[in-house]
Design an enzyme around this catalytic site. Structure first.
Site, PDB file in Angstrom:
ATOM      1  N   HIS A  39      20.277  10.119 -20.234  1.00 26.62           N
ATOM      2  CA  HIS A  39      20.514   8.790 -19.678  1.00 26.62           C
ATOM      3  C   HIS A  39      19.394   7.856 -20.130  1.00 26.62           C
ATOM      4  CE1 HIS A  39      23.848   9.376 -16.626  1.00 26.62           C
ATOM      5  NE2 HIS A  39      23.671  10.590 -17.134  1.00 26.62           N
ATOM      6  N   CYS A  68      25.416   8.519 -11.724  1.00 23.32           N
ATOM      7  CA  CYS A  68      25.934   9.453 -10.724  1.00 23.32           C
ATOM      8  C   CYS A  68      25.846   8.829  -9.333  1.00 23.32           C
ATOM      9  CB  CYS A  68      25.140  10.756 -10.764  1.00 23.32           C
ATOM     10  SG  CYS A  68      25.606  11.931  -9.471  1.00 23.32           S
ATOM     11  N   ASN A 126      24.484   6.358 -19.556  1.00 25.20           N
ATOM     12  CA  ASN A 126      24.253   7.408 -20.539  1.00 25.20           C
ATOM     13  C   ASN A 126      23.737   6.825 -21.852  1.00 25.20           C
ATOM     14  OD1 ASN A 126      25.786  10.091 -19.509  1.00 25.20           O
ATOM     15  ND2 ASN A 126      26.940   8.289 -18.862  1.00 25.20           N
TER      16      ASN A 126
END
Length: 322
Positions: A219, A250, A259
């Protein structure tokens, strides 16, 4: 005497080719505040396949209550079955595997966090409880002919417990290795890793488990995803997760942002003459779908360059409609 470029070339040990696993339709969308309609999800996967990506996480078979953006998992999985790809689905438990197999998934990503605190927040159970179940499910999925990946979350740092000892990660990985799991992902779930840390953990895993394929899931929370990708390459990693547009995060990892952007990773690799089989221009066409839908800009340098009319790494400029 060698010039600087020759010395740098000798220092960098780069592979001829790497694999990009596209996780945008799953990890990229799961934390978005806006819902992408099912037909557009399917079109996104089709555009990604057209760009040359052959392994794509198309959805997650988690309870819709927890990940409402992926409530159409069965429909998406069935709709992309005709594509020349391996459509992966993330599964956290037995129910997830049953649903994925019934929908015709060809691959599954089994996920567990290496800390109890994050695993409890994410999956409502301890790490040990998840590992015990996933060992059984991974073997069952392989026996059924599915491709399998095991993703170890928060290996570089947990939002609740802080730093994670490399030996602790290795101990959990060893259980899957001993059970025959062919692919294990090392996930920087909240984007806290630095290149030295990525290189060290990747080297440890590749040295200790030489017959297992390790992958990196990075990430860009602190802007180090590309540097960490290069560190992984230097350690010997040859497979990387990435999400088109740099989307992601998340819901159960405070502070996690997008990401690695697939188009940025591909641009960097191609600039270094590392092949990916991904066509940059067609990949930007997939990003355009997300840009037209999203209320905020994409987290991708390659997209910003394309939108401004520039060209990156030999890629023709594209007309962005967002």
């Amino acid at each position: 005497m060698m010039d600087l470029e020759e010395r740098i070339t000798m220092t960098l040990s780069l592979p001829a080719k790497v694999r990009i696993v596209e996780v945008g339709p799953r990890d990229g969308l799961q934390n978005e505040p806006k819902y992408l309609p099912t037909d557009q999800k399917i079109e996104l996967v089709r555009r990604l396949a057209a760009a040359g990506l052959t392994e794509i996480e198309v959805t997650s078979f988690t309870h819709p209550k927890w990940i409402p953006n992926l409530a159409d998992a069965e429909e998406v999985t069935r709709a992309v079955a005709d594509l020349p790809i391996t459509p992966f689905a993330l599964i956290p438990n037995r129910r997830g595997l049953d649903r994925a197999m019934a929908a015709g998934a060809k691959g599954v990503t089994l996920v567990v966090s290496v800390t109890d605190a994050h695993n409890t927040a994410n999956l409502n159970r301890t790490t040990e409880a998840s590992v015990t179940e996933l060992l059984e499910l991974e073997a069952e999925a392989r026996q059924a002919g599915l491709k399998t990946r095991v993703s170890l979350s928060v290996v570089f740092g947990c939002p609740f417990d802080g730093a994670v000892a490399p030996e602790h990660v290795a101990q959990i990985a060893s259980r899957f290795v001993e059970a025959g799991a062919p692919r294990i992902g090392l996930c920087d779930t909240i984007g806290v890793a630095n290149p030295a840390q990525v290189h060290a953990l990747s080297t440890l895993m590749l040295t200790r488990f030489p017959n297992t394929e390790f992958e990196l899931h990075l990430h860009d929370t602190r802007g180090q995803a590309l540097a960490n990708t290069l560190a992984g390459l230097q350690a010997g990693i040859r497979s990387f997760d990435a999400a088109v547009g740099g989307l992601g995060g998340c819901p159960y990892a405070p502070g996690a942002t997008g990401n690695s952007a697939t188009e940025d990773v591909v641009a960097m690799l191609h600039a270094m003459d590392v092949a990916t089989d991904v066509d940059p221009a067609t990949l930007l066409d997939a990003a355009a779908l997300l840009a037209d839908w999203r209320d905020t800009p994409l987290d991708s340098a390659a997209w910003r360059i394309a939108r401004s009319g520039g060209a990156a790494c030999g890629t023709p400029a594209v007309r962005a409609t967002a």
